[in-house]
Design a protein around this motif. Sequence first.
Motif, PDB file in Angstrom:
ATOM      1  N   ARG A  76       0.831  -1.198   0.000  1.00  0.00           N
ATOM      2  CA  ARG A  76       0.000   0.000   0.000  1.00  0.00           C
ATOM      3  C   ARG A  76       0.874   1.261   0.000  1.00  0.00           C
ATOM      4  O   ARG A  76       0.585   2.226  -0.705  1.00  0.00           O
ATOM      5  N   GLU A  77       1.919   1.256   0.786  1.00  0.00           N
ATOM      6  CA  GLU A  77       2.815   2.403   0.806  1.00  0.00           C
ATOM      7  C   GLU A  77       3.509   2.581  -0.537  1.00  0.00           C
ATOM      8  O   GLU A  77       3.709   3.717  -0.994  1.00  0.00           O
ATOM      9  N   ALA A  78       3.845   1.491  -1.189  1.00  0.00           N
ATOM     10  CA  ALA A  78       4.478   1.581  -2.506  1.00  0.00           C
ATOM     11  C   ALA A  78       3.519   2.189  -3.522  1.00  0.00           C
ATOM     12  O   ALA A  78       3.931   2.987  -4.379  1.00  0.00           O
ATOM     13  N   LYS A  79       2.253   1.819  -3.442  1.00  0.00           N
ATOM     14  CA  LYS A  79       1.273   2.381  -4.367  1.00  0.00           C
ATOM     15  C   LYS A  79       1.061   3.870  -4.106  1.00  0.00           C
ATOM     16  O   LYS A  79       0.893   4.657  -5.035  1.00  0.00           O
ATOM     17  N   ILE A  80       1.052   4.258  -2.832  1.00  0.00           N
ATOM     18  CA  ILE A  80       0.923   5.676  -2.504  1.00  0.00           C
ATOM     19  C   ILE A  80       2.064   6.469  -3.114  1.00  0.00           C
ATOM     20  O   ILE A  80       1.871   7.538  -3.702  1.00  0.00           O
ATOM     21  N   ILE A  81       3.283   5.945  -3.008  1.00  0.00           N
ATOM     22  CA  ILE A  81       4.445   6.619  -3.582  1.00  0.00           C
ATOM     23  C   ILE A  81       4.330   6.669  -5.097  1.00  0.00           C
ATOM     24  O   ILE A  81       4.584   7.700  -5.737  1.00  0.00           O
ATOM     25  N   SER A  82       3.902   5.562  -5.690  1.00  0.00           N
ATOM     26  CA  SER A  82       3.762   5.508  -7.148  1.00  0.00           C
ATOM     27  C   SER A  82       2.716   6.493  -7.653  1.00  0.00           C
ATOM     28  O   SER A  82       2.904   7.145  -8.690  1.00  0.00           O
ATOM     29  N   ASP A  83       1.611   6.620  -6.910  1.00  0.00           N
ATOM     30  CA  ASP A  83       0.524   7.509  -7.323  1.00  0.00           C
ATOM     31  C   ASP A  83       0.753   8.952  -6.889  1.00  0.00           C
ATOM     32  O   ASP A  83      -0.010   9.845  -7.263  1.00  0.00           O
ATOM     33  N   GLY A  84       1.759   9.177  -6.062  1.00  0.00           N
ATOM     34  CA  GLY A  84       2.018  10.517  -5.567  1.00  0.00           C
ATOM     35  C   GLY A  84       1.200  10.895  -4.356  1.00  0.00           C
ATOM     36  O   GLY A  84       1.332  11.998  -3.825  1.00  0.00           O
ATOM     37  N   GLY A  85       0.345   9.997  -3.914  1.00  0.00           N
ATOM     38  CA  GLY A  85      -0.516  10.274  -2.774  1.00  0.00           C
ATOM     39  C   GLY A  85      -1.784   9.453  -2.855  1.00  0.00           C
ATOM     40  O   GLY A  85      -1.878   8.502  -3.631  1.00  0.00           O
ATOM     41  N   VAL A  86      -2.775   9.844  -2.073  1.00  0.00           N
ATOM     42  CA  VAL A  86      -4.023   9.098  -2.047  1.00  0.00           C
ATOM     43  C   VAL A  86      -5.152  10.056  -1.665  1.00  0.00           C
ATOM     44  O   VAL A  86      -4.939  11.023  -0.925  1.00  0.00           O
ATOM     45  N   TYR A  87      -6.346   9.801  -2.179  1.00  0.00           N
ATOM     46  CA  TYR A  87      -7.512  10.604  -1.823  1.00  0.00           C
ATOM     47  C   TYR A  87      -8.063  10.147  -0.481  1.00  0.00           C
ATOM     48  O   TYR A  87      -8.149   8.952  -0.190  1.00  0.00           O
ATOM     49  N   ASN A  88      -8.470  11.119   0.312  1.00  0.00           N
ATOM     50  CA  ASN A  88      -9.104  10.833   1.590  1.00  0.00           C
ATOM     51  C   ASN A  88     -10.397  11.646   1.657  1.00  0.00           C
ATOM     52  O   ASN A  88     -10.385  12.854   1.448  1.00  0.00           O
ATOM     53  N   PHE A  89     -11.503  10.975   1.940  1.00  0.00           N
ATOM     54  CA  PHE A  89     -12.801  11.638   1.981  1.00  0.00           C
ATOM     55  C   PHE A  89     -13.383  11.590   3.379  1.00  0.00           C
ATOM     56  O   PHE A  89     -13.281  10.581   4.084  1.00  0.00           O
ATOM     57  N   GLU A  90     -13.994  12.686   3.782  1.00  0.00           N
ATOM     58  CA  GLU A  90     -14.840  12.731   4.962  1.00  0.00           C
ATOM     59  C   GLU A  90     -16.201  13.227   4.512  1.00  0.00           C
ATOM     60  O   GLU A  90     -16.345  14.384   4.122  1.00  0.00           O
ATOM     61  N   GLY A  91     -17.174  12.338   4.549  1.00  0.00           N
ATOM     62  CA  GLY A  91     -18.446  12.664   3.913  1.00  0.00           C
ATOM     63  C   GLY A  91     -18.211  12.835   2.424  1.00  0.00           C
ATOM     64  O   GLY A  91     -17.514  12.050   1.787  1.00  0.00           O
TER      65      GLY A  91
END
Length: 832
Positions: A76-91
């Motif tokens: 998961r951390e490798a994918k975050i690095i590959s994608d440059g980050g990750v989306y996080n939603f609240e509502g």
Amino acid sequence: MQKLDSVTTNGNNMILRVEYYADSALPDAIDIYEGGTHTKTLKDDGIFPDSTAGDFIYATYLTQSISGFLGDIASREAKIISDGGVYNFEGHDGEFIKSVDIPAFNVTAFNNNQQAQVYLPILNVTSCELDLLKQNSLFITDLAVVEDPARTYKFSYTEFNNINDPNDDILVPASGNSSGAWTFGTLMGNIANTALTGVSTKEFLKKWIKTWTVTQRVGTFADVNNHNYDNVVARSNVRLHLIDPWITKVWTVSPPANQPNTPPTSQEITNNGWEYYWDLLDETDLVNNAPFKLMAIVNRVDTRGNAAYTAEVTNAGETRFIFTLLNPVTGKPPLHNDPQGVIFGANASGIIDWVGMNVIIEYGNPITNNCDLKSFVQQWYDLSSYTLGSSQYNDALELITNQVTDKNMAVGKNVNNSALNQIRSNERILSRRITGQGFGQTGLAWDEMDWELRQFQLESGNNGDGNLHLSALTNTPVDETASDHYLSSTHTYNYADQYLNSTFGNLQDNNVTVAIPDLLLNWIYGPNGNSINRIRVSKGNHNIPETFLAGVARLYKETVQYFGFDWQYAPPTVYDPNTYDEAADAPDLLAKTIRHQISLNTCQGCHGGENKTNFTHVFPRGYGEEANYWDATPSIVNTNPGGLANSIDDRFEVFFEPNNQITYTILKNNGKTYEPTGGGSHKKNFDFIEKTTNTTNQVVSPFLTGRKYSNQVGNSWEDDELNNNTPAMFPSGNEAPLNSIDPTYGKLSDEKLTGLFFVNDPSNQSQKTIGNGLGPGLGGPFPQQHSARNGFNDLERRKIDLCKFINLNGNGSDVIGLMANIIFTPFPLGGH
């Protein structure tokens, strides 16, 4: 997470600790279910593995593969690095968290039997993005589906090339399956369930329509035991655009026995007499010719509840059908007529959203266990593997929808045994006319007419009468300040500011002024400012008490609206402008989020200023017209009459300011959504070319798609706050930095869209002047927001949610899945 230094006799090798927000209602033990089976209990009792009783940090033992857990974290951390980050939603709100801002899991500490934190963004990593197609599995608008002749029906209609020349009229014959599974008549007939309730579909539809013809009171707030006033006013044009055309259409198809072949005139179909003619009609013909066209089929599994804390699924999300009202003669959405007969929208420029009416049928997925829910979600996901609109695709989709829409799918939920949660309508075309000085025509103030949203439900349990009834609107507080407001010709803007203060406005009940306590702010914050409700609201997970919900939701006039608070009445623990410190004052930042989430979850905020939406999330379209928003570059380039080239929305202020002898124009939002003073600083919708042909405006809300266009640079579109880093805005060499307040010009910059919709909070109400000299509305620290904000691409959020669900195995061997299930925050019941 903490690895034990030795495995226990029960095989436990790790400890999971979860910290909850401080809530006195929490017990000291919380049972956790995986796949409907009780597998663990989180405890806050001070007994190991818990450390301290009553600190809201709960603990439980785990028996998991250490290498498998660490491998999952690493991937998961490798994918975050590959994608440059990750989306996080609240509502509905989201942000893209850059990889550099996400702390890595401390493997060394974990291996040394020390506690190591798993940061929440890691739980948002998904792996099915490339396979999941939004247009196949989430929001389906393709004409090969919504006009599938095996499942939908087109009544006969006439195509007019020249409305004044009958010789070129083309009669389009009826086609399709009048009893198809996705027709309006079939769905409403299944809800009526005549064999069980004794209520015929014809009677069911009549009583539903009749709710628009009468003035009434809906909800506890307005009832006789409270403020005792009629809060829902009859919509006088319901006959003109819905009842009369429907009766005329059916009469033309099959005149009732012993009646003239010619349908009754509008003069004969009176306000009180239309039911007589309705009752004469053949039920089958009436149901088959319902003037509603299917626009979209929508997967809303994302509105499900959290099943980690219950043995059974109590809320499996929703499946929705969006219909739009059609003129039975033209097969197009009806257009507003003024008393002189001029058709607005067709022959007059400047009116948008002054056509049609949308009706959304929202079913609760009737699933009560986790295995069935996983199978159901998998069916939606598998739709992405078919060719959209193919016979195989449509067959598979019908198998899904039949599980929800068929008769007797939710036994005991209501007397109808229907899975229906609610039906919602939004329209402006049924509005009454107001006498006054109007746009283009003396005696008709068309821009004074209100948009309105309504909610209908079956009475729960076995005590109902089997019919639809108006219900108070989910999470939409009352916002009128006087009982006669809707009957008057004077409209005020952003009513919530006046309503939600220490005196709650002065509501006039039968000409008696009544001071109303500050219900909503008190409910959110509590008397000491620390109610747990403030946390629920900030996460978009709140249900406002029914006792002060609105009977209908209105968007007043042509203005962009949001829901706001008058912060001068908030207690200092919530907001103190004299002691506010932008860097350190967390309560104020929380208060800003709370205002936004309250507004976003109201009908007005969702369909107005909070999402920069022109009222309808899907603009009404006729037969053969698709609500297609998948094209890379929609054909909406337009020159705004206010002078801003290619602007799509100037309802926020158009701003002129000299700069080195250069006059330029930018869009900005400096405070209220509408100011009655100041000339034309805030634009209304009559500044636009009508959008019935999809040439000047998108047909699907930016709330869903992330697209709100204002300018085109090559093939790249920007949102409606122009990027002031462009040469058109500033002389070369003086460009403002992106996503910041430019110290020289004091204007907001904005980044180009990269998948999510950027928007500045519309509730900017600051009266402060900060260090760079910006005045009120131009730079005060709170509750303004100055940087670009993303998070309004709701389909992206839904896609991430479905991928996360598909990725979870739910069989007790997945620590990450367990965490994701525990922290899953559901939407409010009945939320949008």
